[in-house]
Design a protein around this motif. Structure first.
Motif, PDB file in Angstrom:
ATOM      1  N   LEU A   1       0.604   2.379  12.421  1.00  0.00           N
ATOM      2  CA  LEU A   1       0.054   1.037  12.632  1.00  0.00           C
ATOM      3  C   LEU A   1      -0.284   0.817  14.106  1.00  0.00           C
ATOM      4  O   LEU A   1      -1.277   0.160  14.435  1.00  0.00           O
TER       5      LEU A   1
ATOM      6  N   VAL B   1       0.070  -7.554   4.794  1.00  0.00           N
ATOM      7  CA  VAL B   1      -0.056  -6.122   4.557  1.00  0.00           C
ATOM      8  C   VAL B   1       1.333  -5.497   4.562  1.00  0.00           C
ATOM      9  O   VAL B   1       2.161  -5.768   5.427  1.00  0.00           O
TER      10      VAL B   1
ATOM     11  N   THR C   1       0.830  -1.200   0.000  1.00  0.00           N
ATOM     12  CA  THR C   1       0.000   0.000   0.000  1.00  0.00           C
ATOM     13  C   THR C   1       0.867   1.253   0.000  1.00  0.00           C
ATOM     14  O   THR C   1       1.938   1.286   0.598  1.00  0.00           O
TER      15      THR C   1
ATOM     16  N   TYR D   1      -6.460  -2.080   5.665  1.00  0.00           N
ATOM     17  CA  TYR D   1      -5.509  -2.734   6.576  1.00  0.00           C
ATOM     18  C   TYR D   1      -6.148  -3.965   7.220  1.00  0.00           C
ATOM     19  O   TYR D   1      -5.601  -5.077   7.155  1.00  0.00           O
TER      20      TYR D   1
ATOM     21  N   THR E   1      -7.170  -6.761   4.634  1.00  0.00           N
ATOM     22  CA  THR E   1      -6.041  -7.571   4.173  1.00  0.00           C
ATOM     23  C   THR E   1      -5.719  -8.668   5.181  1.00  0.00           C
ATOM     24  O   THR E   1      -5.486  -9.826   4.820  1.00  0.00           O
TER      25      THR E   1
ATOM     26  N   PRO F   1       2.816  -1.708   4.089  1.00  0.00           N
ATOM     27  CA  PRO F   1       2.781  -0.265   3.829  1.00  0.00           C
ATOM     28  C   PRO F   1       4.131   0.241   3.323  1.00  0.00           C
ATOM     29  O   PRO F   1       5.184  -0.142   3.845  1.00  0.00           O
TER      30      PRO F   1
ATOM     31  N   PHE G   1       2.419  -9.397   8.351  1.00  0.00           N
ATOM     32  CA  PHE G   1       2.862  -8.004   8.314  1.00  0.00           C
ATOM     33  C   PHE G   1       4.256  -7.949   7.700  1.00  0.00           C
ATOM     34  O   PHE G   1       5.144  -8.705   8.100  1.00  0.00           O
TER      35      PHE G   1
ATOM     36  N   PHE H   1       0.229   6.337   7.931  1.00  0.00           N
ATOM     37  CA  PHE H   1      -0.061   4.911   8.069  1.00  0.00           C
ATOM     38  C   PHE H   1       1.070   4.025   7.548  1.00  0.00           C
ATOM     39  O   PHE H   1       1.037   2.810   7.752  1.00  0.00           O
ATOM     40  N   TYR H   2       2.056   4.604   6.851  1.00  0.00           N
ATOM     41  CA  TYR H   2       3.178   3.765   6.425  1.00  0.00           C
ATOM     42  C   TYR H   2       4.260   3.701   7.501  1.00  0.00           C
ATOM     43  O   TYR H   2       5.241   2.974   7.361  1.00  0.00           O
TER      44      TYR H   2
ATOM     45  N   CYS I   1       6.838  -4.989   7.280  1.00  0.00           N
ATOM     46  CA  CYS I   1       7.043  -3.593   7.645  1.00  0.00           C
ATOM     47  C   CYS I   1       8.439  -3.142   7.258  1.00  0.00           C
ATOM     48  O   CYS I   1       9.427  -3.834   7.545  1.00  0.00           O
TER      49      CYS I   1
END
Length: 554
Positions: free
Chosen positions: A249, A92, A70, A82, A85, A94, A197, A243-244, A199
């Protein structure tokens, strides 16, 4: 009561984000979950939207283990995405909206997403243009294809600033089948140890790494964050972060999945707008970096505002702690933290029950229960004596499950004792951890290790009546190896004394090798990244420009 039960049990460690989210939405169906642009979205409505989007993802062919990357705005659409997903069992991922095309292209090639969902614009940035620059052979006719990224099957656009361009699938047009039986089965089958996740690390020295989490890292951060902040069902949390970023989060997980508290969103941090929202919605808690707090406090009308934040988590220096203490109502809970992406991200956190103001101000709290921290010498790797600075290393039940498609980077990150090497500099005193900056912020000047963070803290203590704020950097120097330089913003626009005079005042009170070679004046706001962190690369460039060839001299 749902929240008190969770706070006094270990169920979060054995459940998934999706399972807790569904339970929270059922318990608080009529309560506002999200407040955005004057419109409330209740937990029951949020859950229905998540279910609908999850069905849409299934119809697009998104399955368990598929990567959904995303490029998100901090808006309800991406909150829904979020949780949707996670609901289908996908991963997910980001991505940073401020990356250039090369960084974005490299990360997409490694992460191999099946779906990309992007906002059209963020402030002045054209996010779709960024995406197309990173995917130069992306075509939509006769159907979408990208030969260089064969995993990619679809690109969805959230059109917040105009119609969705031709070729992109509008998020509003996702299919919405009515059968939800499959979703319930997926939720029941999901396990806390499932990786869902991906990240991104900060990528300060190289291409951002993709850290893999199961459900335990983000839920540990949500649980201990809520516990140490003394969160109740009446709190309202304003999200200042994108949100990234992991702090964005954290806001989603703690408020919407774990605590059932109302989350106030804003599409991009604007301090004046943030003050409006805090006042309008009587927000009680938030997380902020130094630049967030300074931006809020330096608004011309701050003193006339009703600033209702009484529960705050900081990622800052002692100067920031004092600033926030002054901003918040008397008796506010102010917790410093130390965090890393690899631990989901919380590693240590101050406790609201600690009555020693010096401990709260000068440390970043105790390691989370179960996290074992040691400090190791940055050259030899040997453990150092208590209170001595070195690299922060730790073992943790909340550690990541590796870097995606980078096993060699995982091997390098752990030592023979099984400790993860953080790349951060700090010390541990009587169980309390103090973060002193990235090892990149520990410079070798005249053969000695110098923490630029510690220099900044010491200067603010020494010159508290003159210095309003300080930021310290290191720049290359032919004589010293690295030259320590401090930018100083003075109180009430007082003139900054010459560097030799300030250096003389530091002698005997700071280690000789820590005293900056140069003090440079600064006015106004500090340059910041989109996450709200100080942009030290810009400061280094300004120091080089200001000093010119002189920095090669003694």
């Amino acid at each position: 009561m749902l929240l008190p039960h969770r706070l006094h049990s270990h169920q979060w460690y054995h459940r998934t984000v999706s399972q807790l989210f569904a339970e929270t939405c059922s318990a608080h169906a009529d309560k506002p979950a999200i407040l955005f642009e004057g419109q409330p979205l209740r937990f029951g409505e949020l859950f229905d939207q998540v279910q609908d989007m999850a069905q849409g993802l299934l119809e697009l062919g998104i399955d368990k283990g598929d990567v959904v990357s995303t490029l998100p705005s901090a808006t309800p659409e991406f909150a829904v995405l979020y949780f949707a997903t996670l609901q289908v069992g996908a991963v997910v991922n980001p991505l940073n909206l401020l990356w250039g095309t090369m960084e974005l292209q490299g990360v997409l090639q490694r992460n191999q997403p099946k779906l990309i969902v992007a906002v059209d614009r963020q402030g002045p940035r054209d996010i779709l243009a960024l995406l197309e620059g990173a995917l130069p052979d992306l075509t939509f006719e006769p159907e979408m294809s990208y030969p260089s990224l064969p995993s990619l099957k679809q690109v969805v656009c959230v059109g917040r600033h105009g119609p969705v361009p031709p070729g992109y699938l509008d998020v509003k047009d996702l299919p919405r089948p009515a059968n939800r039986t499959t979703l319930q089965q997926r939720q029941d089958q999901c396990r806390a140890t499932d990786v869902q996740f991906m990240c991104q690390t900060s990528g300060t020295t190289s291409l951002s790494k993709s850290a893999l989490w199961d459900h335990r890292p983000p839920l540990a951060t949500a649980h201990f964050g809520a516990r140490n902040l003394r969160i109740t069902g009446q709190d309202r949390f304003i999200c200042l972060a994108p949100f990234y970023h992991n702090s964005g989060l954290f806001a989603l997980n703690m408020n919407l999945a774990y605590a059932g508290t109302t989350l106030v969103l804003m599409d991009g941090f604007d301090p004046a707008k943030a003050l409006d929202l805090i006042e309008q919605h009587q927000c009680t808690c938030t997380f902020g970096f130094d630049a967030h707090w300074q931006g809020l406090r330096r608004q011309p009308d701050f003193e006339k505002r009703q600033f209702t934040i009484s529960k705050a988590i900081l990622a800052g220096e002692p100067r920031t702690y004092d600033l926030v203490r002054d901003m918040c109502p008397a008796g506010a809970t102010i917790n410093n933290l130390y965090a890393q992406t690899e631990n989901g991200p919380l590693v240590s956190l101050a406790d609201h029950e600690c009555v020693d103001e010096a401990v709260n101000k000068y440390t970043h709290g105790r390691p989370l229960p179960g996290v074992q921290v040691v400090i190791k010498h940055i050259d030899s790797g040997a453990r150092v004596a208590q209170g001595e600075a070195g690299e922060i290393c730790y073992k943790s039940p909340y550690l990541f499950q590796g870097y995606h498609r980078q096993p060699e980077e995982v091997d390098k990150a752990f030592d023979q004792e099984g400790y993860f090497h953080s790349g951060d500099y700090g010390h541990l005193d009587n169980g309390y951890l103090t973060y002193l900056g990235r090892l990149g912020g520990v410079v070798k000047s005249g053969g000695e290790n110098v923490s630029t963070t510690r220099v900044t803290t010491d200067l603010l203590e020494l010159f508290e009546d003159l210095f309003d704020d300080v930021k310290t950097v290191g720049i290359n120097d032919a004589y010293w190896g690295t030259r320590v330089v401090s930018f100083v913003r003075t109180r009430d626009e007082q003139p900054l004394p010459p560097s030799p005079e300030l250096r003389e005042a530091c002698k005997g009170r700071m280690a000789a090798y820590e005293i900056p070679k140069d003090f440079l004046p600064w006015s106004g706001e500090w340059p910041v990244t989109a996450e709200g962190k100080i942009d030290f690369k810009q400061l280094q460039q300004r120091a080089r420009e200001a000093l010119g060839d002189s920095h090669g001299k003694r």
